[in-house]
Design a protein around this motif. Structure first.
Motif, PDB file in Angstrom:
ATOM      1  N   LEU A 196       0.826  -1.201   0.000  1.00 26.49           N
ATOM      2  CA  LEU A 196       0.000   0.000   0.000  1.00 26.49           C
ATOM      3  C   LEU A 196       0.862   1.252   0.000  1.00 26.49           C
ATOM      4  CD1 LEU A 196      -2.666  -1.031   2.653  1.00 26.49           C
ATOM      5  CD2 LEU A 196      -2.932  -1.071   0.178  1.00 26.49           C
ATOM      6  N   LYS A 197       0.450   2.231  -0.826  1.00 27.35           N
ATOM      7  CA  LYS A 197       1.061   3.558  -0.776  1.00 27.35           C
ATOM      8  C   LYS A 197       0.349   4.443   0.241  1.00 27.35           C
ATOM      9  CE  LYS A 197       2.337   5.523  -4.640  1.00 27.35           C
ATOM     10  NZ  LYS A 197       2.316   6.077  -6.028  1.00 27.35           N
ATOM     11  N   TRP A 198      -0.944   4.206   0.415  1.00 23.34           N
ATOM     12  CA  TRP A 198      -1.733   4.876   1.438  1.00 23.34           C
ATOM     13  C   TRP A 198      -2.918   3.982   1.750  1.00 23.34           C
ATOM     14  CZ3 TRP A 198      -1.486   7.310  -3.527  1.00 23.34           C
ATOM     15  CH2 TRP A 198      -2.639   7.149  -4.300  1.00 23.34           C
ATOM     16  N   ASP A 199      -3.769   4.422   2.647  1.00 20.05           N
ATOM     17  CA  ASP A 199      -4.906   3.618   3.077  1.00 20.05           C
ATOM     18  C   ASP A 199      -6.025   3.729   2.047  1.00 20.05           C
ATOM     19  OD1 ASP A 199      -6.657   2.084   4.455  1.00 20.05           O
ATOM     20  OD2 ASP A 199      -6.880   3.409   6.181  1.00 20.05           O
ATOM     21  N   PRO A 200      -6.368   2.644   1.349  1.00 20.53           N
ATOM     22  CA  PRO A 200      -7.467   2.703   0.368  1.00 20.53           C
ATOM     23  C   PRO A 200      -8.817   2.662   1.067  1.00 20.53           C
ATOM     24  CG  PRO A 200      -6.548   0.499   0.424  1.00 20.53           C
ATOM     25  CD  PRO A 200      -5.747   1.307   1.389  1.00 20.53           C
ATOM     26  N   THR A 201      -9.431   3.810   1.219  1.00 20.99           N
ATOM     27  CA  THR A 201     -10.661   3.905   2.001  1.00 20.99           C
ATOM     28  C   THR A 201     -11.869   4.348   1.191  1.00 20.99           C
ATOM     29  OG1 THR A 201     -10.126   6.194   2.613  1.00 20.99           O
ATOM     30  CG2 THR A 201      -9.341   4.458   4.077  1.00 20.99           C
ATOM     31  N   SER A 202     -11.684   4.827  -0.028  1.00 17.07           N
ATOM     32  CA  SER A 202     -12.794   5.416  -0.787  1.00 17.07           C
ATOM     33  C   SER A 202     -12.802   4.881  -2.211  1.00 17.07           C
ATOM     34  CB  SER A 202     -12.663   6.943  -0.806  1.00 17.07           C
ATOM     35  OG  SER A 202     -11.483   7.331  -1.494  1.00 17.07           O
ATOM     36  N   LEU A 203     -13.866   5.208  -2.938  1.00 18.14           N
ATOM     37  CA  LEU A 203     -13.964   4.822  -4.342  1.00 18.14           C
ATOM     38  C   LEU A 203     -12.865   5.471  -5.179  1.00 18.14           C
ATOM     39  CD1 LEU A 203     -17.833   5.098  -4.878  1.00 18.14           C
ATOM     40  CD2 LEU A 203     -16.481   3.000  -4.712  1.00 18.14           C
ATOM     41  N   ALA A 204     -12.464   6.667  -4.816  1.00 21.32           N
ATOM     42  CA  ALA A 204     -11.379   7.333  -5.539  1.00 21.32           C
ATOM     43  C   ALA A 204     -10.077   6.553  -5.398  1.00 21.32           C
ATOM     44  CB  ALA A 204     -11.205   8.758  -5.019  1.00 21.32           C
TER      45      ALA A 204
ATOM     46  N   ALA B  47     -22.126  -0.931   9.200  1.00 21.41           N
ATOM     47  CA  ALA B  47     -21.124  -1.151   8.149  1.00 21.41           C
ATOM     48  C   ALA B  47     -21.718  -0.933   6.763  1.00 21.41           C
ATOM     49  CB  ALA B  47     -20.551  -2.565   8.269  1.00 21.41           C
ATOM     50  N   TYR B  48     -22.920  -1.437   6.512  1.00 20.92           N
ATOM     51  CA  TYR B  48     -23.507  -1.305   5.185  1.00 20.92           C
ATOM     52  C   TYR B  48     -23.969   0.114   4.892  1.00 20.92           C
ATOM     53  CZ  TYR B  48     -23.415  -6.029   3.325  1.00 20.92           C
ATOM     54  OH  TYR B  48     -22.996  -7.212   2.786  1.00 20.92           O
ATOM     55  N   PHE B  49     -24.491   0.801   5.880  1.00 22.43           N
ATOM     56  CA  PHE B  49     -24.912   2.173   5.616  1.00 22.43           C
ATOM     57  C   PHE B  49     -23.700   3.067   5.360  1.00 22.43           C
ATOM     58  CE2 PHE B  49     -29.154   1.055   6.865  1.00 22.43           C
ATOM     59  CZ  PHE B  49     -29.948   2.004   6.246  1.00 22.43           C
ATOM     60  N   ARG B  50     -22.601   2.798   6.020  1.00 22.68           N
ATOM     61  CA  ARG B  50     -21.381   3.544   5.705  1.00 22.68           C
ATOM     62  C   ARG B  50     -20.931   3.265   4.273  1.00 22.68           C
ATOM     63  NH1 ARG B  50     -16.948   3.252  10.579  1.00 22.68           N
ATOM     64  NH2 ARG B  50     -18.342   2.920  12.346  1.00 22.68           N
ATOM     65  N   ALA B  51     -20.915   1.980   3.892  1.00 19.23           N
ATOM     66  CA  ALA B  51     -20.441   1.602   2.568  1.00 19.23           C
ATOM     67  C   ALA B  51     -21.396   2.038   1.458  1.00 19.23           C
ATOM     68  CB  ALA B  51     -20.223   0.093   2.506  1.00 19.23           C
ATOM     69  N   LEU B  52     -22.705   2.064   1.739  1.00 13.59           N
ATOM     70  CA  LEU B  52     -23.690   2.408   0.712  1.00 13.59           C
ATOM     71  C   LEU B  52     -23.854   3.910   0.500  1.00 13.59           C
ATOM     72  CD1 LEU B  52     -26.502  -0.173   1.526  1.00 13.59           C
ATOM     73  CD2 LEU B  52     -25.188  -0.066  -0.586  1.00 13.59           C
ATOM     74  N   GLN B  53     -23.380   4.721   1.445  1.00 16.37           N
ATOM     75  CA  GLN B  53     -23.612   6.156   1.338  1.00 16.37           C
ATOM     76  C   GLN B  53     -23.005   6.770   0.080  1.00 16.37           C
ATOM     77  OE1 GLN B  53     -25.686   8.103   3.126  1.00 16.37           O
ATOM     78  NE2 GLN B  53     -25.187   9.542   1.494  1.00 16.37           N
ATOM     79  N   PRO B  54     -21.773   6.424  -0.345  1.00 19.66           N
ATOM     80  CA  PRO B  54     -21.275   6.999  -1.608  1.00 19.66           C
ATOM     81  C   PRO B  54     -22.187   6.705  -2.789  1.00 19.66           C
ATOM     82  CG  PRO B  54     -19.479   5.968  -0.391  1.00 19.66           C
ATOM     83  CD  PRO B  54     -20.744   5.603   0.322  1.00 19.66           C
ATOM     84  N   PHE B  55     -22.748   5.499  -2.865  1.00 17.01           N
ATOM     85  CA  PHE B  55     -23.647   5.157  -3.968  1.00 17.01           C
ATOM     86  C   PHE B  55     -24.980   5.873  -3.833  1.00 17.01           C
ATOM     87  CE2 PHE B  55     -20.620   1.710  -3.757  1.00 17.01           C
ATOM     88  CZ  PHE B  55     -20.321   1.481  -5.089  1.00 17.01           C
ATOM     89  N   ALA B  56     -25.426   6.077  -2.589  1.00 19.69           N
ATOM     90  CA  ALA B  56     -26.656   6.837  -2.390  1.00 19.69           C
ATOM     91  C   ALA B  56     -26.473   8.278  -2.853  1.00 19.69           C
ATOM     92  CB  ALA B  56     -27.061   6.796  -0.917  1.00 19.69           C
ATOM     93  N   SER B  57     -25.305   8.853  -2.593  1.00 12.38           N
ATOM     94  CA  SER B  57     -25.032  10.218  -3.055  1.00 12.38           C
ATOM     95  C   SER B  57     -24.932  10.272  -4.570  1.00 12.38           C
ATOM     96  CB  SER B  57     -23.740  10.726  -2.412  1.00 12.38           C
ATOM     97  OG  SER B  57     -23.821  10.731  -1.001  1.00 12.38           O
ATOM     98  N   LEU B  58     -24.298   9.281  -5.174  1.00 10.91           N
ATOM     99  CA  LEU B  58     -24.127   9.257  -6.623  1.00 10.91           C
ATOM    100  C   LEU B  58     -25.433   8.995  -7.364  1.00 10.91           C
ATOM    101  CD1 LEU B  58     -20.836   7.176  -6.799  1.00 10.91           C
ATOM    102  CD2 LEU B  58     -21.065   9.586  -7.414  1.00 10.91           C
ATOM    103  N   SER B  59     -26.410   8.392  -6.684  1.00 10.56           N
ATOM    104  CA  SER B  59     -27.660   8.019  -7.340  1.00 10.56           C
ATOM    105  C   SER B  59     -28.689   9.130  -7.343  1.00 10.56           C
ATOM    106  CB  SER B  59     -28.258   6.779  -6.663  1.00 10.56           C
ATOM    107  OG  SER B  59     -27.376   5.680  -6.774  1.00 10.56           O
ATOM    108  N   GLY B  60     -28.345  10.307  -6.832  1.00 12.49           N
ATOM    109  CA  GLY B  60     -29.259  11.434  -6.904  1.00 12.49           C
ATOM    110  C   GLY B  60     -29.386  11.964  -8.316  1.00 12.49           C
ATOM    111  N   ARG B  61     -30.478  12.611  -8.614  1.00 12.19           N
ATOM    112  CA  ARG B  61     -30.726  13.091  -9.985  1.00 12.19           C
ATOM    113  C   ARG B  61     -29.657  14.067 -10.437  1.00 12.19           C
ATOM    114  NH1 ARG B  61     -37.300  14.042 -10.519  1.00 12.19           N
ATOM    115  NH2 ARG B  61     -37.912  11.868 -10.077  1.00 12.19           N
TER     116      ARG B  61
END
Length: 793
Positions: free
Chosen positions: A410-418, A597-611
């Motif tokens: 690891l170069k850094w901690d992979p924590t996000s979709l980015a 755990a799932y609500f934390r993981a699903l939040q990025p997709f919930a944000s991306l799924s807005g109109r």
């Protein structure tokens, strides 16, 4: 009249009439022989060039490939009408090299101003290959022309003349006869005098290591905070202190009459013996849960960094990125993790019993010698806890040793979709994920992949960091309309039909709202959420009725078990009404963790799924899975993600239920009746009721909205990759070799020079790098494509 030697043929006259082509039906695919006329490239396979694999195209669904047609037309010789006999030839012929084989093309005439075709003398001719007849090549070129015109199907052509091996101008019937004999033309054989075919070297990924450690190429040994040596060492010290305290509490009462005098319920001494042990144990439990979250998040990368192994790609599909069940030991990755991970998984599960055991560690005992009630230690419980903490220290030491000695990759901690986009930016096996975004379960054939530094075999000077496969070529891109486009052929090898048929089916599936909103974790489905709410409210009502009817909790009830305390401090009644309530409370705490755990993981997709999509800060860069419990709550409140904030807060405060439930009930002697009853401490019981009510009411917010529904799960790397394996984001400079996590964040949050505002990202139907529609993550809007289809309702 000037003649030209073409094998045994003599060219005397040129027909001045309009050229016509006679064509016959052929099921040969236009692209079947494209490689014969094109120069070798990185995108072409050596095996295809050697064997010339051909596929039949259904005649009722034949579609001309515009690009291929254009290329074919560019290779046609220019045909010009002439007015008189040819007086010269331009013998400067052009050829298309195919792996060392040069194909002589028909000479192109040059016209004078009056329309007369001027030919050069025979002295300018390129010398023909000795003993080689060029006629087969000319026949092959004619067949290619007739087949191209047949596929286009817009005109009817006829060939009025051809070239034969013995005569200059065979009859039209002879040409038609030859064409029927060769329905599927094959390239002419290589002349013996020609050079042997040269096999181009495939551009593949090669593992490498930078010459020296620099800021751009650091050592791949980043360790997240909870797994760092300092953090684990502090936790080991805490466990050692617990062991020392348990050893003292176990040994001291054996030589003395207990520890301290009993002064009733609700006092400070009662708090020390009935609640403090569980509080100290809960701190360690929460710490262990954080370590488990971190370990599961980074372990797939750590396992891939150890080097390619047979079936190493299965790590992408088998290893969960966050805990989905803490009630049973997680043994799914023990086989690949080695003995150290097996030891850790077992000790973590055993540690969950420490709070229920600590709730019955101390009991009040009546000492006849002094005729006084004193607090004493339950000897069996003390030494069982001592052994659990000892095993826990061994497990923590194994973790610390693993992350101290071996590289993590690891170069850094992979924590996000980015972070995932940056790591998979140059992965060369993403084509394996074709159509995986619509599958209910993502799984692919095993590959030998690894995480680390790589270089291209044809560009050895460049070093980059990604997950790759040594046995696969690099991904190839071309610049098309100012955008990066993946170079790949789309052929269905099984059905031998153009992939457009499957693409039509695939396009219909990704546009299907039922499939788009198909998946949500089983415990968050509407029926299960309703079941959780009903069960929780029923248990709450039963608990309140039993506790407050006839004031049973405060006045006490008969224990129905022996209550006297043995010399070793054990009382069956006290053990039952301390251990069992605390164990039930611990189960409630563990049951809530997957929700969090799932609500934390699903939040990025919930944000991306807005109109209107979402900014990178609230979607691609969200890293709730790596945050501490209270940190999640605070950051979610600031970002406006109130449901995540509340659910995470409840996951933390629910630890109070086993703490209070284990210490609120004790056996008490009633002098008026001469009976021993089990009664509750009023302050502790009232606090317990409050936290239980909060816990039960929190089930009402578990209903996931449509934004949190996806085509399939997101608990593994493979499932996440399926949502961006064709995304144009992988070709953007933002995710190309960021030097650090700060560099990546800066590029994402900065506004490009050609844009007036920051980019917005979305989850929906986007145009992939292969020019086809896909379902996943991309910019909400791209020039030339419009906005993504986000809302399917």
């Amino acid at each position: 009249m000037t003649a030209m030697n073409l094998g045994d043929s003599n060219l005397r006259y040129v027909n001045t009439s309009r050229p016509q082509l006679i064509h016959s039906n052929s099921k040969q695919s236009v692209t079947a022989s494209d490689d014969y006329y094109s120069t070798p490239s990185e995108g072409s396979s050596h095996e295809e060039k050697e064997h010339g694999v051909r596929y039949d195209t259904p005649p009722t669904h034949m579609r001309p490939d515009t690009k291929d047609s254009q290329q074919s037309e560019k290779t046609l010789p220019t045909i010009r009408p002439v007015k008189e006999k040819v007086v010269g030839f331009d013998e400067r012929s052009t050829g298309a090299a195919t792996e060392g084989l040069t194909i002589k093309r028909k000479p192109v005439s040059s016209s004078s101003s009056d329309g007369t075709v001027i030919r050069r003398s025979m002295n300018d001719l390129s010398p023909p290959t000795p003993g080689v007849d060029d006629t087969p090549y000319i026949h092959f070129a004619i067949d290619q022309l007739t087949r191209d015109e047949e596929v286009v199907g817009s005109r009817s052509h006829s060939i009025s003349h051809s070239i034969s091996g013995d005569e200059a101008y065979p009859t039209e019937g002879d040409v038609e006869k030859q064409r029927h004999q060769r329905r599927i033309p094959h390239p002419p054989p290589i002349p013996p005098s020609s050079e042997p075919r040269s096999s181009p070297i495939e551009n593949v990924l090669v593992p490498t290591q930078p010459a020296k450690e620099t800021f751009r190429y650091p050592k791949l040994h980043f360790v997240p905070g909870p797994l760092h040596t300092i953090s684990l060492s502090v936790l080991i010290v805490c466990c050692l202190l617990m062991m020392i305290g348990l050893a003292f509490c176990g040994a001291y009462p054996l030589h003395h009459d207990g520890l301290f005098d009993y002064d009733g319920t609700g006092t400070s001494r009662y708090f020390v013996f009935q609640y403090l042990p569980q509080i100290l144990g809960s701190v360690i439990i929460i710490w262990l849960v954080i370590i488990q979250y971190t370990l599961q998040r980074v372990y797939p990368f750590v396992a891939l960094a150890s080097g390619p192994a047979a079936g190493s790609s299965e790590i992408l599909y088998d290893f969960k990125l966050f805990p989905t069940n803490l009630l049973i030991p997680n043994l799914s990755y023990v086989g690949r993790g080695g003995p150290w991970l097996a030891l850790w998984a077992i000790t973590l599960w055993l540690a969950m019993f420490t709070i229920p055991l600590q709730s019955c560690l101390f009991q009040a005992r009546y000492f006849v010698k002094g005729q006084i009630w004193r607090w004493t230690t339950v000897q069996p419980i003390a030494w069982i806890l001592f052994g659990i903490y000892f095993l826990l220290i061994l497990g923590l030491a194994a973790l610390m040793l693993r992350f101290t000695i071996g590289e993590t990759g690891l170069k850094w901690d992979p924590t996000s979709l980015a972070d995932f986009l940056a790591i998979f930016h140059r992965a060369n096996f993403l084509n394996d994920f074709d159509r995986s975004e619509i599958e209910a379960s993502v799984a692919r054939p095993p590959k030998d992949i690894r995480l680390g530094y790589w270089r291209n075999s044809k560009q050895g000077a460049e070093t980059f960091y990604c997950i790759g496969d040594e046995n696969a070529p690099v991904r190839r891109y071309s610049l098309e309309r100012g955008k990066m486009r993946l170079n790949e052929k789309s052929i269905d090898l099984e059905s031998q039909h153009p992939s457009s048929y499957r693409n039509d089916i695939f396009r219909g599936e990704i546009h299907n709202p039922t499939l788009r909103y198909r998946w949500v974790p089983w415990f968050l489905r509407d029926t299960f959420v309703v079941a959780w709410i009903v069960i929780a409210f029923v248990l709450l009502v039963a608990f309140l009725v039993v506790s407050f009817v006839n004031n049973a909790a405060e006045m006490g009830f008969l224990p129905q078990l022996p209550s006297p305390t043995t010399p070793f401090g054990f009382s069956p009644a006290d053990f039952l009404y301390s251990f069992i309530p605390s164990l039930l409370g611990m189960i409630l705490f563990l049951v809530w963790q997957p929700f969090d755990a799932y609500f934390r993981a699903l939040q990025p997709f919930a944000s991306l799924s807005g109109r209107g999509g979402s900014s990178a800060e609230k979607s691609l860069l969200l890293d709730y899975g790596s945050c501490l419990p209270l940190q999640v709550t605070f950051r979610a409140l600031v970002a406006g993600h109130f449901r995540v904030a509340w659910i995470s807060f409840v996951s933390l405060i629910s630890i109070t239920i086993p703490i209070l439930a284990g210490g609120v009930f004790t056996a008490q002697y009633i002098p008026k009746t001469g009976q021993v009853v089990t009664a509750a401490s009023k302050p502790g019981f009232e606090a317990l009721v409050v936290f239980v009510i909060i816990y039960v009411l929190s089930f009402l917010v578990l209903f996931p909205t449509k934004r949190r529904h996806l085509p399939h799960g997101i608990s593994t790397l493979g499932e996440l990759v399926s949502f961006f394996y064709q995304s144009p984001l992988l070709a953007e400079e933002t995710f190309e070799e960021p030097r650090s996590k700060i560099d990546l964040i800066t590029k994402l949050l900065g506004t490009p020079l050609d844009e007036k505002m920051s980019s917005r990202y979305a989850f929906g139907i986007y145009m992939g790098q292969d020019g086809k529609e896909h379902l996943g993550i991309d910019r909400l809007e791209r020039p030339g494509y419009g906005e993504m289809l986000v809302d399917f309702r």
